[in-house]
Write a protein that holds these residues in place. Structure first.
Motif, PDB file in Angstrom:
ATOM      1  N   HIS A 140       5.825  50.470   8.471  1.00  0.00           N
ATOM      2  CA  HIS A 140       5.021  49.400   9.462  1.00  0.00           C
ATOM      3  C   HIS A 140       5.126  47.934   9.233  1.00  0.00           C
ATOM      4  N   ALA A 141       4.902  47.281  10.234  1.00  0.00           N
ATOM      5  CA  ALA A 141       5.200  45.995  10.349  1.00  0.00           C
ATOM      6  C   ALA A 141       3.725  45.347   9.624  1.00  0.00           C
ATOM      7  N   GLY A 142       4.101  44.665   8.370  1.00  0.00           N
ATOM      8  CA  GLY A 142       3.121  44.160   7.570  1.00  0.00           C
ATOM      9  C   GLY A 142       2.366  43.193   8.349  1.00  0.00           C
ATOM     10  N   SER A 143       2.917  42.435   9.205  1.00  0.00           N
ATOM     11  CA  SER A 143       2.273  41.156   9.907  1.00  0.00           C
ATOM     12  C   SER A 143       1.039  41.749  10.803  1.00  0.00           C
ATOM     13  N   ASN A 144       1.121  42.999  10.988  1.00  0.00           N
ATOM     14  CA  ASN A 144       0.078  43.588  12.037  1.00  0.00           C
ATOM     15  C   ASN A 144      -0.819  44.653  10.942  1.00  0.00           C
ATOM     16  N   PRO A 145      -1.569  43.971  10.134  1.00  0.00           N
ATOM     17  CA  PRO A 145      -2.401  44.699   9.285  1.00  0.00           C
ATOM     18  C   PRO A 145      -3.378  45.840   9.776  1.00  0.00           C
ATOM     19  N   ILE A 146      -3.524  45.956  10.886  1.00  0.00           N
ATOM     20  CA  ILE A 146      -4.326  47.244  11.191  1.00  0.00           C
ATOM     21  C   ILE A 146      -3.304  48.524  11.547  1.00  0.00           C
ATOM     22  N   HIS A 147      -2.054  48.048  11.307  1.00  0.00           N
ATOM     23  CA  HIS A 147      -1.048  49.199  11.631  1.00  0.00           C
ATOM     24  C   HIS A 147      -0.782  49.834  10.335  1.00  0.00           C
ATOM     25  N   LEU A 148      -1.541  50.923   9.817  1.00  0.00           N
ATOM     26  CA  LEU A 148      -1.379  51.463   8.664  1.00  0.00           C
ATOM     27  C   LEU A 148      -1.328  53.153   8.502  1.00  0.00           C
ATOM     28  N   SER A 149      -0.711  53.703   7.776  1.00  0.00           N
ATOM     29  CA  SER A 149      -0.810  55.161   7.526  1.00  0.00           C
ATOM     30  C   SER A 149      -1.478  55.623   6.453  1.00  0.00           C
ATOM     31  N   THR A 150      -1.442  54.963   5.333  1.00  0.00           N
ATOM     32  CA  THR A 150      -2.067  55.493   4.383  1.00  0.00           C
ATOM     33  C   THR A 150      -3.773  55.587   4.701  1.00  0.00           C
ATOM     34  N   GLN A 151      -4.161  56.934   4.276  1.00  0.00           N
ATOM     35  CA  GLN A 151      -5.213  57.431   4.482  1.00  0.00           C
ATOM     36  C   GLN A 151      -6.279  57.688   3.364  1.00  0.00           C
ATOM     37  N   ALA A 152      -7.417  57.590   3.397  1.00  0.00           N
ATOM     38  CA  ALA A 152      -8.473  57.849   2.348  1.00  0.00           C
ATOM     39  C   ALA A 152      -9.459  58.620   2.877  1.00  0.00           C
ATOM     40  N   VAL A 153      -9.388  60.058   2.727  1.00  0.00           N
ATOM     41  CA  VAL A 153     -10.504  60.905   3.236  1.00  0.00           C
ATOM     42  C   VAL A 153     -11.584  61.397   2.298  1.00  0.00           C
ATOM     43  N   LEU A 154     -12.876  61.495   2.786  1.00  0.00           N
ATOM     44  CA  LEU A 154     -13.820  61.689   1.803  1.00  0.00           C
ATOM     45  C   LEU A 154     -13.879  63.167   1.692  1.00  0.00           C
ATOM     46  N   ASP A 155     -13.973  63.707   0.399  1.00  0.00           N
ATOM     47  CA  ASP A 155     -13.899  65.124  -0.097  1.00  0.00           C
ATOM     48  C   ASP A 155     -15.014  65.079  -1.250  1.00  0.00           C
ATOM     49  N   GLY A 156     -16.364  65.402  -0.796  1.00  0.00           N
ATOM     50  CA  GLY A 156     -17.458  65.631  -1.453  1.00  0.00           C
ATOM     51  C   GLY A 156     -17.729  64.001  -1.969  1.00  0.00           C
ATOM     52  N   ASP A 157     -17.870  63.793  -3.266  1.00  0.00           N
ATOM     53  CA  ASP A 157     -18.110  62.229  -3.986  1.00  0.00           C
ATOM     54  C   ASP A 157     -16.980  61.809  -4.006  1.00  0.00           C
ATOM     55  N   GLU A 158     -15.800  62.152  -3.586  1.00  0.00           N
ATOM     56  CA  GLU A 158     -14.396  61.392  -3.934  1.00  0.00           C
ATOM     57  C   GLU A 158     -13.657  61.139  -2.741  1.00  0.00           C
ATOM     58  N   TYR A 159     -12.814  60.022  -2.741  1.00  0.00           N
ATOM     59  CA  TYR A 159     -12.004  59.809  -1.852  1.00  0.00           C
ATOM     60  C   TYR A 159     -10.425  60.229  -2.247  1.00  0.00           C
ATOM     61  N   VAL A 160      -9.847  60.935  -1.334  1.00  0.00           N
ATOM     62  CA  VAL A 160      -8.473  61.508  -1.436  1.00  0.00           C
ATOM     63  C   VAL A 160      -7.520  60.524  -0.809  1.00  0.00           C
ATOM     64  N   ILE A 161      -6.415  59.915  -1.613  1.00  0.00           N
ATOM     65  CA  ILE A 161      -5.870  58.978  -0.988  1.00  0.00           C
ATOM     66  C   ILE A 161      -4.318  59.359  -0.791  1.00  0.00           C
ATOM     67  N   ASN A 162      -3.625  59.272   0.416  1.00  0.00           N
ATOM     68  CA  ASN A 162      -2.318  59.616   0.490  1.00  0.00           C
ATOM     69  C   ASN A 162      -1.716  58.627   1.220  1.00  0.00           C
ATOM     70  N   GLY A 163      -0.540  57.960   0.723  1.00  0.00           N
ATOM     71  CA  GLY A 163       0.082  56.776   1.466  1.00  0.00           C
ATOM     72  C   GLY A 163       1.211  56.389   0.494  1.00  0.00           C
ATOM     73  N   HIS A 164       1.987  55.295   1.244  1.00  0.00           N
ATOM     74  CA  HIS A 164       3.152  54.627   0.768  1.00  0.00           C
ATOM     75  C   HIS A 164       2.945  53.079   0.793  1.00  0.00           C
ATOM     76  N   LYS A 165       3.320  52.622  -0.158  1.00  0.00           N
ATOM     77  CA  LYS A 165       3.128  51.104  -0.251  1.00  0.00           C
ATOM     78  C   LYS A 165       4.357  50.193  -0.622  1.00  0.00           C
ATOM     79  N   TRP A 166       4.585  49.160  -0.397  1.00  0.00           N
ATOM     80  CA  TRP A 166       5.417  48.472  -1.051  1.00  0.00           C
ATOM     81  C   TRP A 166       5.270  46.833  -0.865  1.00  0.00           C
ATOM     82  N   PHE A 167       5.804  46.098  -1.785  1.00  0.00           N
ATOM     83  CA  PHE A 167       5.527  44.808  -2.104  1.00  0.00           C
ATOM     84  C   PHE A 167       4.283  44.753  -2.823  1.00  0.00           C
ATOM     85  N   THR A 168       3.768  45.623  -3.648  1.00  0.00           N
ATOM     86  CA  THR A 168       2.566  45.583  -4.313  1.00  0.00           C
ATOM     87  C   THR A 168       2.680  44.757  -5.602  1.00  0.00           C
ATOM     88  N   SER A 169       2.520  43.505  -5.269  1.00  0.00           N
ATOM     89  CA  SER A 169       3.155  42.489  -6.369  1.00  0.00           C
ATOM     90  C   SER A 169       2.428  42.850  -7.878  1.00  0.00           C
TER      91      SER A 169
END
Ligand SMILES: Cc1cc2nc3c(=O)[nH]c(=O)nc-3n(C[C@H](O)[C@H](O)[C@H](O)COP(=O)(O)OP(=O)(O)OC[C@H]3O[C@@H](n4cnc5c(N)ncnc54)[C@H](O)[C@@H]3O)c2cc1C
Length: 403
Positions: A140-169
């Motif tokens: 996704h275009a990083g210049s539009n910070p609301i355009h994201l695919s990475t999701q964090a879904v609540l499962d009980g007391d935990e977030y389950v995160i799925n996604g792909h990132k880059w330029f994580t300096s």
């Protein structure tokens, strides 16, 4: 526009500046060639020793409050120190005020729970661990910070995160990341869909895929940009920073002072680059009677760079003053202005320096090639220049009565 305030540097800051200058000169410059063009990792023991030295001299983490181990400086005061540290690519790192950690420290100080502070923020402030910030996605275009695919879904007391990132300096070797993930995809307000969640990087659901080569330089450890993956990555829901859905608002908060830090670091680079330019122009003989510095075109280039550096410094310091006095939101247009103005000054100053150095300028025998390669990103990260120009232009056009 408010009249330019007097940028009076107190005696305390003035004496601090000379101590930082001396430290950079005596301890950092000799390490630069090896740590920057050789192995950064191999130089870690020496850098850790220098961090200890900085601590013992009371210079470590200048941006932090005194009770957190810092110097209790204002944003404006820290800006001048940041300029001195920017003169070496090792400066901010050795004093533990490097991006992205400084942004994470500021963010967590204001918005993290006491537990997260004790477990992650305090060791980060002491320089015992490093962190990173995972927001941008290759898809996704990083210049539009609301355009994201990475999701964090609540499962009980935990977030389950799925996604792909880059330029994580600086992901390589970091202890934790703050990830931006969508937690409320159906929220009618797209700016309230994402949240920031802290993920310790020894989590089995996290993977550093690779360090991304930057124009041929793959980098390592702090000097790197990671491509990373979250696959069924489970963290306690208490790892949320701030409120659920506040990710975009927190990102904005993180970026205000962050742009002051970047811009002052860029100005520090410009000063060092101008110094290299002048020294080379004086030393390089064109013939037995003339050196490069005798040429008017070279002189004009030096004058242009000096003027642009001075203009940049005044603009950035004024913006720091406005942020302190009125907050980042009120200084929005000024923040955008310095971001695109100073990043372009940086490009021009480095490019002119390379030209003056001739073939030497494109070798790795000086720091110019490192900055040319790695600082090109300045026009792209923290919002591409075009986005900032639009922010400023809209405000100007509105002031003439446009809707
Ligand atoms: C050195 C470096 C370090 C980074 N570190 C981090 C990090 O630690 N964590 C993290 O999450 N991300 C990081 N990033 C990513 C950075 O935030 C993004 O690169 C940036 O937001 C731009 O997104 P993009 O690269 O997807 O470019 P795109 O959004 O695809 O934009 C491409 C180009 O299009 C143009 N453009 C974009 N929007 C507009 C517009 N509205 N109007 C006109 N033109 C436009 C600009 O010229 C822009 O360069 C880093 C990037 C770099 C280069």
């Amino acid at each position: 526009m408010e009249a330019l305030p007097h940028f009076f540097i107190s005696e305390r800051v003035s004496s601090l500046l000379s101590r930082y200058q001396q430290f950079v000169q005596e301890h950092l410059k000799p390490l630069e060639q090896g740590a920057i063009y050789g192995s950064f990792k191999a130089h870690l023991p020496a850098l850790v020793e220098l961090r200890q030295k900085a601590k013992s001299e009371g210079l470590f983490a200048p941006h932090l409050a005194v009770e957190e181990g810092g110097l209790g400086l204002s944003l404006l005061e820290f800006a001048s120190i940041s300029e001195v540290l920017g003169q070496s690519p090792l400066g901010h790192y050795v004093f533990n005020c490097q991006a992205p950690d400084i942004g994470n420290m500021e963010l967590m100080h204001r918005f993290a729970s006491e537990d997260l502070k004790a477990q992650y923020l305090h060791p980060l402030q002491k320089g015992e661990i490093r962190s990173c910030f995972a927001m941008t996605e290759p898809e996704h275009a990083g210049s539009n910070p609301i355009h994201l695919s990475t999701q964090a879904v609540l499962d009980g007391d935990e977030y389950v995160i799925n996604g792909h990132k880059w330029f994580t300096s600086s992901a390589d070797g970091a202890y934790f990341t703050i990830v931006m993930a969508v937690t409320d995809p159906d929220n009618l307000n797209p700016y309230q869909r994402a949240s920031m969640i802290l993920v310790p990087l020894d989590n089995p659901g996290y993977r550093l895929i690779r360090n991304i080569p930057i124009m041929g330089d793959v980098g390592e450890d702090y000097l790197s940009h990671g491509e990373v993956e979250f696959k069924d990555c489970r963290v306690p829901k208490t790892n949320l920073i701030g409120e659920a859905g506040s990710g975009f608002a927190l990102a904005q908060e993180r970026l205000g002072p962050g742009r002051i830090h970047h811009c002052m670091r860029w100005i520090g680079i410009c000063e060092r680059v101008l110094e290299l330019t002048c020294k080379r122009a004086i030393a390089r003989e064109l013939n037995p009677h003339h050196v490069l510095a005798d040429q008017q075109s070279i002189q004009h280039g030096i004058a242009e760079s000096a003027a642009e550096i001075k203009a940049s410094r005044l603009m950035v310091l004024q913006t720091a003053y406005l942020i302190e006095k009125y907050g980042a939101k009120a200084a929005k247009e000024d923040i955008s202005t310095i971001k695109f103005y100073v990043s372009n000054v940086l490009m021009r100053v480095i490019d002119k320096a390379i030209q003056v150095h001739g073939a030497l300028g494109i070798t790795d025998d000086t720091l110019l090639s490192f900055w040319y390669r790695h600082e090109r990103g300045a026009k792209i990260y923290d919002g591409p220049d075009e986005v900032h120009k639009t922010v400023l232009a809209k405000r100007i056009i509105q002031s003439y009565g446009a809707r």
